[in-house]
Scaffold this active site. Structure first.
Site, PDB file in Angstrom:
ATOM      1  CG  HIS A 131      -2.159  -0.828   1.009  1.00  0.00           C
ATOM      2  ND1 HIS A 131      -2.828  -0.880  -0.193  1.00  0.00           N
ATOM      3  CD2 HIS A 131      -2.842  -1.643   1.850  1.00  0.00           C
ATOM      4  CE1 HIS A 131      -3.865  -1.680  -0.084  1.00  0.00           C
ATOM      5  NE2 HIS A 131      -3.894  -2.162   1.140  1.00  0.00           N
ATOM      6  CD  GLU A 164      -2.334 -17.311 -14.927  1.00  0.00           C
ATOM      7  OE1 GLU A 164      -1.686 -16.380 -14.420  1.00  0.00           O
ATOM      8  OE2 GLU A 164      -3.527 -17.541 -14.646  1.00  0.00           O
ATOM      9  CG  ASP A 224       1.593 -16.574 -12.132  1.00  0.00           C
ATOM     10  OD1 ASP A 224       2.496 -16.305 -11.315  1.00  0.00           O
ATOM     11  OD2 ASP A 224       0.402 -16.631 -11.829  1.00  0.00           O
ATOM     12  CB  CYS A 281      -2.601  -8.540 -18.330  1.00  0.00           C
ATOM     13  SG  CYS A 281      -2.694 -10.240 -17.762  1.00  0.00           S
TER      14      CYS A 281
END
Length: 589
Positions: A192, A433, A457, A504
C-alpha cells in the site's frame, strides 16, 4: 561522494531533495516477552481490548478527515478499520495471553505472526503483501498499549518522510502537503505504500533496510527511479539530481498532456492500452492517465480481511459500479485467483506442501462451486451495460476449460430461468500463464473469445524460478528466448482463430519489451495506470515495421544475454529520454 547510500525498491517515480524526518522511529524496536501469572490474565486481555478499541476510534476519526479526492487512501483506511473489527484477530491475541501466560504486546505479535505465516505460502505477490495491512493495524494497537500519542505539529513544513512502514492514516494525520517524498524499510512493489506514493504522485521507495541510521534533518536525495536514498550528497550529486528532477518534471508534463491521444504508431497501427487494478478507487488513476479501459480487474481484494465470504449482492454492487464508472470502455473481471491456503479459515485447516501449485485459482473455484457461481452471477448481473468481459485464471488444459465453460453456461441458464437480466454476449476469455496452455494455445483458442497472457506467472513457471526469491531473481528474464517464442506462439494461435490477444504482465509496462510485443501485433496491453502515459508515448513514436524488424532480430538470438544486449542497444538509441525515467526488468549480465 555521499557519506552513505541506501538501496530500496522504487515504487513511485521522481526525484526529491530535502531534509528527513523519521516517523515513529520506536516502532521498529523489539517487542519484549513478559511472562505473567494467571491472576494477571484479565488485566492483559482488558488492555488488548482497550488497545483495539482506541485504535478503532482513532481510525474512524481519521477516515472522516480524508479529502474527497483521495479515494484510494480512504479505501485502505476502511480496510484497516475492518481488520480492527475482526473478532477472530482480537480473539487470537487474547487466546495467546490465556494459553501462554504472556503480556498483551507479545500476544499481539504472536497473532500477527500466525497470519504472516499463513500468507507467506501464497505465490501472488499482491495478496502476500496484504499482511502489511495487518502489521500496520497491529502497530497502531501496540502504540495504544504503550500509551504513545502522536503529534505532528512540530514537523518541518516540507520533508522527506522515513518510516518502517506507512499507512494512509499516517499520511492524512501528517498532512499531505508536508510530504515531498518518502522511504520505508518494509514493503514491496505491490504494498500500500507504493499505492500511496503513486496516488499522491510523489517519489517513493520501499524495502530500504537500515533507514534507522539516518538522523532527522539530514539532507538526502531520494531517487524514485533507481530506488536510491543518498545521504549527505556532495555538490556534484546535488547538481546532477537537481537537473534530473527538472528534466523529469518537463517530461512528465509532456506525457500527461498527450496521454489521452490514441496509442497509434507513426504508420497507423493502433493498440489499445488498458489498466490493471486491484481496488475500485484506482479507476480515477486509470482515467487521469489516459487508460482506455480495465484489462484486468483483480477481484481478490473483496475476499480478504473479512470473517466471511462476500455475498452475491455485495459483489454485484461492486461490479456494477465498476462497469458503470468506466462505461463505455470495457472492464475485464478476472475470477477469484486465490489459493485455499488463503481462505482456509472458511474451510478448516488444509495441508499443502506447495500451495503455489496446489488448490488455487480456477481449481479452488471448481471445488467451491457455491462461491464460484455467486461470483459469476454477480459479474453477469453487472454486464447489462454491455462493457463487461469475464476471464478465468490458471487454465491448464482443454478438459479444465470445458468444465469451467459448462459451469458458466449453467449459471447463465439458471439466471435466465429466474428472469434476471444480463448481457447474452459477454466475452469469455482465459489467462494464458501456464506452459501447458501455451503448447495447446491453438486448441484453447477455438473455445474462447480472447486470450490474456499473464507473463509474470508464465515466466516463473517456464523458467522454474521465484522472482521474489533474492537468490534466483536474476534468472527472471522476460526476454529469454523461450519466453519470447511462447508469447509469439500464443499470439499467432489466437489470431489464427480470430480472437484478440492481450498481455497483462509487468512486461507490458517495460519500455524494453513493449516494441517487441508490438512486433507480434498484439491487440492490447494492460499495465499499471501510472505507466500508461509513458508507454503510450513510446508506441506513438515508433513504426510497426521497425518493431517487426526488432522482433525478427530477437527471435534469432539463442541465449538471453545476447537478446538483452541487442534490445538494450536498439531501444536506448530510439528512446533515450523514456529509459532515463524507467526501471527496466532487464538486468545487466
Amino acid at each position: 561522494m555521499a557519506s552513505e547510500v541506501f538501496k530500496g525498491i522504487p515504487v513511485s517515480a521522481g526525484i526529491a531533495i530535502g531534509r528527513t524526518y523519521f516517523l515513529n522511529r520506536e516502532a521498529g524496536t523489539s517487542i519484549v516477552r513478559i511472562n505473567i501469572v494467571p491472576e494477571q490474565v484479565p488485566q492483559e486481555t482488558a488492555r488488548l481490548k482497550q488497545g483495539f478499541n482506541a485504535a478503532f476510534e482513532e481510525l474512524e476519526v481519521i477516515a472522516r478527515k480524508v479529502p474527497r479526492d483521495l479515494k484510494e487512501q480512504a479505501a485502505i483506511i476502511d480496510s484497516h478499520i475492518m481488520i480492527l473489527r475482526d473478532e477472530k484477530f482480537q480473539k487470537a491475541a487474547c487466546d495467546y495471553v490465556n494459553s501462554r501466560l504472556i503480556n498483551a504486546e507479545w500476544a499481539l505479535e504472536n497473532a500477527v505472526s500466525d497470519i504472516e505465516k499463513a500468507f507467506s505460502r501464497i505465490e501472488d505477490e499482491y495478496i502476500r503483501s496484504r499482511t502489511q495491512d495487518v502489521r500496520l493495524v497491529a502497530g497502531r494497537v501496540r502504540s495504544k498499549l504503550y500509551g504513545q500519542s502522536k503529534s505532528y505539529d512540530t514537523k518541518p513544513e516540507r520533508m522527506i518522510l522515513l518510516a518502517h512502514d506507512l499507512s494512509p492514516a499516517d499520511t492524512i494525520e501528517l498532512k499531505l502537503d508536508r510530504i515531498m517524498a518518502f522511504a520505508t524499510t518494509t514493503g514491496g512493489k505491490t504494498s500500500h505504500a507504493g499505492i500511496i506514493g503513486r496516488s499522491l504522485q510523489i517519489p517513493a521507495i520501499v524495502g530500504a533496510e537500515g533507514l534507522e541510521e539516518i538522523q532527522d534533518d539530514d539532507v538526502v536525495i531520494l531517487d524514485g527511479f533507481s530506488g536510491k536514498l543518498i545521504v549527505d550528497p556532495d555538490a556534484e550529486e546535488l547538481t546532477h539530481y537537481t537537473d534530473l528532477k527538472q528534466r523529469f518534471s518537463e517530461y512528465y508534463s509532456q506525457i500527461k498532456r498527450n496521454c489521452y491521444l490514441p496509442a497509434e504508431t507513426i504508420d497507423g497501427y493502433q493498440m489499445q492500452v488498458l489498466a490493471n487494478i486491484e481496488l475500485f478507487e484506482e479507476v480515477t488513476s486509470v482515467i487521469d492517465n489516459g487508460g482506455e479501459g480495465i484489462g484486468l480487474y483483480r477481484t481478490e481484494y473483496s475476499f480478504l480481511n473479512r470473517g466471511n465470504w462476500p455475498s452475491e449482492e455485495e459483489l454485484y454492487e461492486e461490479y456494477r459500479d465498476m462497469a458503470s464508472i468506466v462505461y463505455p470502455q470495457k472492464v475485464v473481471f478476472r475470477t477469484l485467483d486465490l489459493g485455499a491456503d488463503k481462505i482456509s479459515p472458511h474451510l478448516g485447516p488444509l495441508e499443502e506442501v506447495n500451495p503455489a501449485l496446489g488448490l488455487r485459482a480456477i481449481r479452488f473455484c471448481q471445488q467451491n462451486l457455491g462461491l464460484f457461481k455467486a461470483q459469476l452471477r454477480a459479474i453477469l448481473r453487472a454486464s447489462t451495460l454491455g462493457n463487461v468481459s469475464v476471464m478465468f485464471p490458471m487454465i491448464s488444459g482443454l478438459q479444465e476449460l470445458q468444465e469451467v465453460k459448462k459451469i458458466y453456461f449453467d449459471v447463465r441458464e439458471e439466471m435466465r430461468k429466474e428472469g434476471l437480466p444480463f448481457n447474452d454476449d459477454v466475452p469469455f476469455g482465459i489467462m494464458v500463464e501456464l506452459p501447458s496452455a501455451v503448447f495447446i494455445a491453438d486448441v484453447l483458442a477455438r473455445e474462447v473469445d480472447f486470450f490474456s497472457i499473464g507473463t509474470n506467472d508464465l515466466i516463473q513457471y517456464s523458467l522454474g524460478i521465484d522472482r521474489t526469491n533474492r537468490y534466483v531473481s536474476y534468472l527472471y528474464q522476460p526476454l529469454h528466448p523461450a519466453i519470447l517464442r511462447s508469447i509469439k506462439y500464443v499470439v499467432d494461435a489466437g489470431h489464427e482463430a480470430g480472437i484478440e490477444v492481450n498481455v497483462c504482465g509487468e512486461v507490458a509496462a517495460d519500455p524494453y519489451c513493449v516494441p517487441i510485443l508490438m512486433g507480434m501485433q498484439l491487440d492490447s496491453l494492460s499495465l499499471n495506470p501510472q505507466a500508461i502515459p509513458g508507454i503510450k508515448r513510446i508506441i506513438r513514436q515508433t513504426t510497426m515495421e521497425e518493431c517487426k524488424d526488432l522482433l525478427k532480430q530477437v527471435l534469432s538470438c539463442s541465449h538471453v544475454q545476447q537478446c538483452n544486449r541487442l534490445v538494450r542497444e536498439k531501444i536506448f538509441t530510439r528512446f533515450p529520454e523514456e529509459l532515463m525515467f524507467y526501471t527496466s526488468l532487464i538486468e545487466e549480465s
